[in-house]
Every structure is written in C-alpha cells, then in structure tokens.
Design a protein around this motif. Sequence first.
Motif, PDB file in Angstrom:
ATOM      1  N   ARG A  66      39.577  31.530-121.187  1.00 17.14           N
ATOM      2  CA  ARG A  66      38.415  31.729-122.068  1.00 17.14           C
ATOM      3  C   ARG A  66      37.205  30.912-121.622  1.00 17.14           C
ATOM      4  NH1 ARG A  66      40.089  33.692-127.415  1.00 17.14           N
ATOM      5  NH2 ARG A  66      38.187  32.779-128.268  1.00 17.14           N
ATOM      6  N   GLU A  67      37.437  29.859-120.845  1.00 12.30           N
ATOM      7  CA  GLU A  67      36.330  29.001-120.407  1.00 12.30           C
ATOM      8  C   GLU A  67      35.574  29.577-119.212  1.00 12.30           C
ATOM      9  OE1 GLU A  67      37.788  25.124-119.609  1.00 12.30           O
ATOM     10  OE2 GLU A  67      38.411  24.721-121.683  1.00 12.30           O
ATOM     11  N   ARG A  68      36.077  30.657-118.634  1.00 10.36           N
ATOM     12  CA  ARG A  68      35.448  31.214-117.436  1.00 10.36           C
ATOM     13  C   ARG A  68      34.462  32.311-117.850  1.00 10.36           C
ATOM     14  NH1 ARG A  68      37.985  29.098-113.094  1.00 10.36           N
ATOM     15  NH2 ARG A  68      40.120  28.336-113.377  1.00 10.36           N
ATOM     16  N   SER A  69      33.191  32.121-117.500  1.00 14.00           N
ATOM     17  CA  SER A  69      32.136  33.018-117.964  1.00 14.00           C
ATOM     18  C   SER A  69      32.154  34.382-117.271  1.00 14.00           C
ATOM     19  CB  SER A  69      30.762  32.363-117.774  1.00 14.00           C
ATOM     20  OG  SER A  69      30.550  32.038-116.408  1.00 14.00           O
ATOM     21  N   ARG A  70      32.612  34.465-116.071  1.00 11.17           N
ATOM     22  CA  ARG A  70      32.683  35.726-115.333  1.00 11.17           C
ATOM     23  C   ARG A  70      34.148  36.020-115.042  1.00 11.17           C
ATOM     24  NH1 ARG A  70      28.495  36.079-117.421  1.00 11.17           N
ATOM     25  NH2 ARG A  70      26.459  35.646-116.496  1.00 11.17           N
ATOM     26  N   GLY A  71      34.837  36.471-116.079  1.00  9.90           N
ATOM     27  CA  GLY A  71      36.295  36.550-116.042  1.00  9.90           C
ATOM     28  C   GLY A  71      36.875  37.391-114.932  1.00  9.90           C
ATOM     29  N   LEU A  72      36.252  38.540-114.614  1.00  4.91           N
ATOM     30  CA  LEU A  72      36.836  39.428-113.620  1.00  4.91           C
ATOM     31  C   LEU A  72      36.820  38.853-112.210  1.00  4.91           C
ATOM     32  CD1 LEU A  72      35.621  42.999-114.645  1.00  4.91           C
ATOM     33  CD2 LEU A  72      37.861  41.955-114.972  1.00  4.91           C
ATOM     34  N   ARG A  73      36.041  37.797-112.003  1.00  7.37           N
ATOM     35  CA  ARG A  73      36.056  37.133-110.700  1.00  7.37           C
ATOM     36  C   ARG A  73      37.273  36.219-110.550  1.00  7.37           C
ATOM     37  NH1 ARG A  73      31.267  36.811-107.736  1.00  7.37           N
ATOM     38  NH2 ARG A  73      29.472  37.913-108.635  1.00  7.37           N
ATOM     39  N   ALA A  99      28.399  44.916-113.815  1.00  7.70           N
ATOM     40  CA  ALA A  99      27.151  44.309-114.287  1.00  7.70           C
ATOM     41  C   ALA A  99      27.417  43.137-115.212  1.00  7.70           C
ATOM     42  CB  ALA A  99      26.307  45.364-114.997  1.00  7.70           C
ATOM     43  N   SER A 100      28.407  43.282-116.102  1.00  9.64           N
ATOM     44  CA  SER A 100      28.684  42.214-117.070  1.00  9.64           C
ATOM     45  C   SER A 100      29.319  40.993-116.431  1.00  9.64           C
ATOM     46  CB  SER A 100      29.583  42.743-118.191  1.00  9.64           C
ATOM     47  OG  SER A 100      30.850  43.132-117.675  1.00  9.64           O
ATOM     48  N   ASN A 101      29.850  41.166-115.226  1.00  9.81           N
ATOM     49  CA  ASN A 101      30.491  40.046-114.531  1.00  9.81           C
ATOM     50  C   ASN A 101      29.741  39.621-113.269  1.00  9.81           C
ATOM     51  OD1 ASN A 101      33.530  39.380-115.616  1.00  9.81           O
ATOM     52  ND2 ASN A 101      32.924  41.468-116.117  1.00  9.81           N
ATOM     53  N   ARG A 102      28.516  40.178-113.097  1.00  8.38           N
ATOM     54  CA  ARG A 102      27.687  39.859-111.926  1.00  8.38           C
ATOM     55  C   ARG A 102      28.433  40.103-110.620  1.00  8.38           C
ATOM     56  NH1 ARG A 102      24.265  34.427-113.733  1.00  8.38           N
ATOM     57  NH2 ARG A 102      23.273  35.387-115.563  1.00  8.38           N
ATOM     58  N   ILE A 103      29.062  41.254-110.562  1.00  9.69           N
ATOM     59  CA  ILE A 103      29.773  41.682-109.359  1.00  9.69           C
ATOM     60  C   ILE A 103      28.893  42.706-108.643  1.00  9.69           C
ATOM     61  CG2 ILE A 103      31.817  42.910-108.514  1.00  9.69           C
ATOM     62  CD1 ILE A 103      33.270  41.848-111.037  1.00  9.69           C
ATOM     63  N   PRO A 104      28.706  42.603-107.331  1.00 13.30           N
ATOM     64  CA  PRO A 104      27.866  43.560-106.604  1.00 13.30           C
ATOM     65  C   PRO A 104      28.305  45.009-106.838  1.00 13.30           C
ATOM     66  CG  PRO A 104      28.455  41.715-105.192  1.00 13.30           C
ATOM     67  CD  PRO A 104      29.264  41.554-106.445  1.00 13.30           C
ATOM     68  N   ARG A 105      27.310  45.907-107.009  1.00  9.88           N
ATOM     69  CA  ARG A 105      27.623  47.306-107.302  1.00  9.88           C
ATOM     70  C   ARG A 105      28.399  47.968-106.166  1.00  9.88           C
ATOM     71  NH1 ARG A 105      22.659  50.535-110.031  1.00  9.88           N
ATOM     72  NH2 ARG A 105      24.304  52.120-110.064  1.00  9.88           N
ATOM     73  N   ALA A 106      28.270  47.447-104.980  1.00 13.34           N
ATOM     74  CA  ALA A 106      28.993  48.026-103.843  1.00 13.34           C
ATOM     75  C   ALA A 106      30.504  47.966-104.039  1.00 13.34           C
ATOM     76  CB  ALA A 106      28.613  47.306-102.551  1.00 13.34           C
ATOM     77  N   LEU A 143      38.231  44.822-109.199  1.00 12.81           N
ATOM     78  CA  LEU A 143      36.779  44.860-109.034  1.00 12.81           C
ATOM     79  C   LEU A 143      36.173  43.522-108.612  1.00 12.81           C
ATOM     80  CD1 LEU A 143      34.346  46.791-109.361  1.00 12.81           C
ATOM     81  CD2 LEU A 143      34.204  46.049-111.744  1.00 12.81           C
ATOM     82  N   GLY A 144      36.600  42.432-109.245  1.00 12.88           N
ATOM     83  CA  GLY A 144      36.033  41.117-108.946  1.00 12.88           C
ATOM     84  C   GLY A 144      36.721  40.390-107.814  1.00 12.88           C
ATOM     85  N   ASP A 145      37.654  41.084-107.104  1.00 14.87           N
ATOM     86  CA  ASP A 145      38.410  40.472-106.008  1.00 14.87           C
ATOM     87  C   ASP A 145      39.048  39.150-106.459  1.00 14.87           C
ATOM     88  OD1 ASP A 145      39.413  40.466-103.434  1.00 14.87           O
ATOM     89  OD2 ASP A 145      37.713  39.392-102.606  1.00 14.87           O
ATOM     90  N   PRO A 146      39.776  39.163-107.606  1.00 13.43           N
ATOM     91  CA  PRO A 146      40.261  37.912-108.210  1.00 13.43           C
ATOM     92  C   PRO A 146      41.520  37.372-107.532  1.00 13.43           C
ATOM     93  CG  PRO A 146      41.013  39.747-109.509  1.00 13.43           C
ATOM     94  CD  PRO A 146      40.159  40.339-108.415  1.00 13.43           C
ATOM     95  N   PRO A 147      41.766  36.071-107.680  1.00 12.01           N
ATOM     96  CA  PRO A 147      42.978  35.477-107.114  1.00 12.01           C
ATOM     97  C   PRO A 147      44.215  35.679-107.990  1.00 12.01           C
ATOM     98  CG  PRO A 147      41.630  33.777-108.115  1.00 12.01           C
ATOM     99  CD  PRO A 147      40.837  35.039-108.202  1.00 12.01           C
TER     100      PRO A 147
END
Length: 302
Positions: A66-73, A99-106, A143-147
């Motif tokens: 919950r503390e992570r502002s851009r969760g999908l990353r 857009a909501s997670n500031r992930i490049p549209r590409a 989408l966010g290439d998460p670990p």
Amino acid sequence: MIELHEVTKRYGAATAVHRLTLTVRPGHVTGFLGPNGAGKSTTLRLILGLHRPTSGTVTVDGRPFRERSRGLRHVGALLDAADVHGGRTARAHLRALAASNRIPRARVDAVLGDVGLTSAARRRIGGFSLGMKQRLGIAAALLGDPPVLLFDEPFNGLDPEGVRWVRGLFRRLAAEGRTVFVSSHLMSEMAHTADHFVVIGRGKLIAEQSLAEFAARGARAGVAVRTPDPVALTSLLTAQGGAVRPEGDALAVTGLTAAQVGELACAHRVPLHELLTRTASLEEAFMELTADSVDYPAGGPR
C-alpha cells in the motif's frame, strides 16, 4: 520477495487467515494450494493491500504494498479476469492502467503482443472469451515489468495451447529472477508449472516445500515389486520394518527403499520380476495432506 509474519485476518467472528507465516522467494514458481475456503484469495488480497490484516505484517520486497505509489511497477496481479470494463477495448484498458502508473504507452502494445492479443487490441472486452480475458489480465500484470507477480487461477478458460504458453511464461519470469506466486486448483498443471509449494487449510499453513518433497508425502509413495514368491518376500520385508500390501499381481511396499528391497531379495535368493520406486501424484499428496481441512467433502459427513 513476499513475506507474511504471523498474519491473521478476521471478518467478524470468522477467521479467514490464522497466524500465517511464509516467504515466497524470487527465482521460483511457487504454487499456492488449498481447499475451497482455505484462505488463498484472502491471502492474495492481503499481499496486495486490498484488505488489511487484523494482526501481523505483510511486505513485498521489505515494504507494505500500500505504500508504493505506482503499484504496477512493483507487483503485477491477476485476481479475476472477468473484473474489467466490458465497454473498453483491450488497448484502452491497458492504456488507462499505464497512465495511472506512469508506465510508457509503448508497453501497452508490447504486452498485447506478448500475450497474443495484438489482433484483438481494438475489440471491446465484453466480447472476449474467458481465455482472452485471462490473456488480457496477464498482459495487465506484465505491464509495469514488475519483479513480483501474483496469479489467481490463471489457467481457467485457456485452451491447451494457452495453458502451455502460460506454463512457459511463468517459468521464464522466474528464471529472470522474479517472484512468481500462482494459486490454482488444477493440480496437474501445478505439477508441470511450479517447483515450490505453499499449502494452507482453514487459514493455517500446512506445508511449504519443494515439488519433490510435497509429492513424497503421499501414502502411495514407496516401492512396487513383482515376484513369483510373494509370501517369502512379504515375510522378509515386514521383518525389516516395511509395510507390504497386495496390489494386483504386485506388492506395494512402504518404509523401505527400492535398493533395500532388492538387496534383501538377493541375499535370500527370492527372484524379482519387477522393482521400481513409485511416487504419489501431486493430487494424491494434496488430498491426503488437506483431508482434515475440507469443510464440505463430497458425499456429506464422514
């Protein structure tokens, strides 16, 4: 890495998760197993911060999600493939998440290609089959290439080609050093997909071990042997502490290894026609392990 320490979650008088402690490590596909009502979905929601624990701590890479502002990353998750806006196109759905997670549209077109939905990118999701929605949900998780990645019943609705593709995807993600946590009731797929297992029942941890260790729990794990003199061999094996039972034209032996059975037979000149080590199926091991945690067994009370 996902870590839960002494986590309890209550809903009124009902306890969904009870003092659950476990670690899901990177580099593995970890299968999350348990009967219906065991607390699996609640646990996944606790990891994602959708529910707060009554007590205990849940962290992803050392911090509450919950503390992570851009969760999908940081964490990608598929909990319910059908829980999407049917009026949006696949591309529009992913672009909103990006857009909501500031992930490049590409990344949107990249993950649509990864999951095989490029040709369906402009179609409305309401017309998708369940299998296509599963692929879209996986695309959103990637989408966010998460670990860290979490998947709840990801095989539902997929055809054989899709199942094989998902199996390979999960293995590749783990090989890249990511944490992959997969909840599923399809035991045959878990046997081919996961290399580590976490099993819970009634909200409590039952087992946390490798595939080989888990399968070895089954009662049918042991030795199968065929001999023209079963009476003599049974006498030898039971004298050495083995348990022997007839099984068709063979003997099923537990408590002794195949090597021990072979050496005893050789030393006492008992001929053998067949000798092999047998492991329980994953389903057998699971059923035996969770027998006391099933709230509604088929056939009623036993």
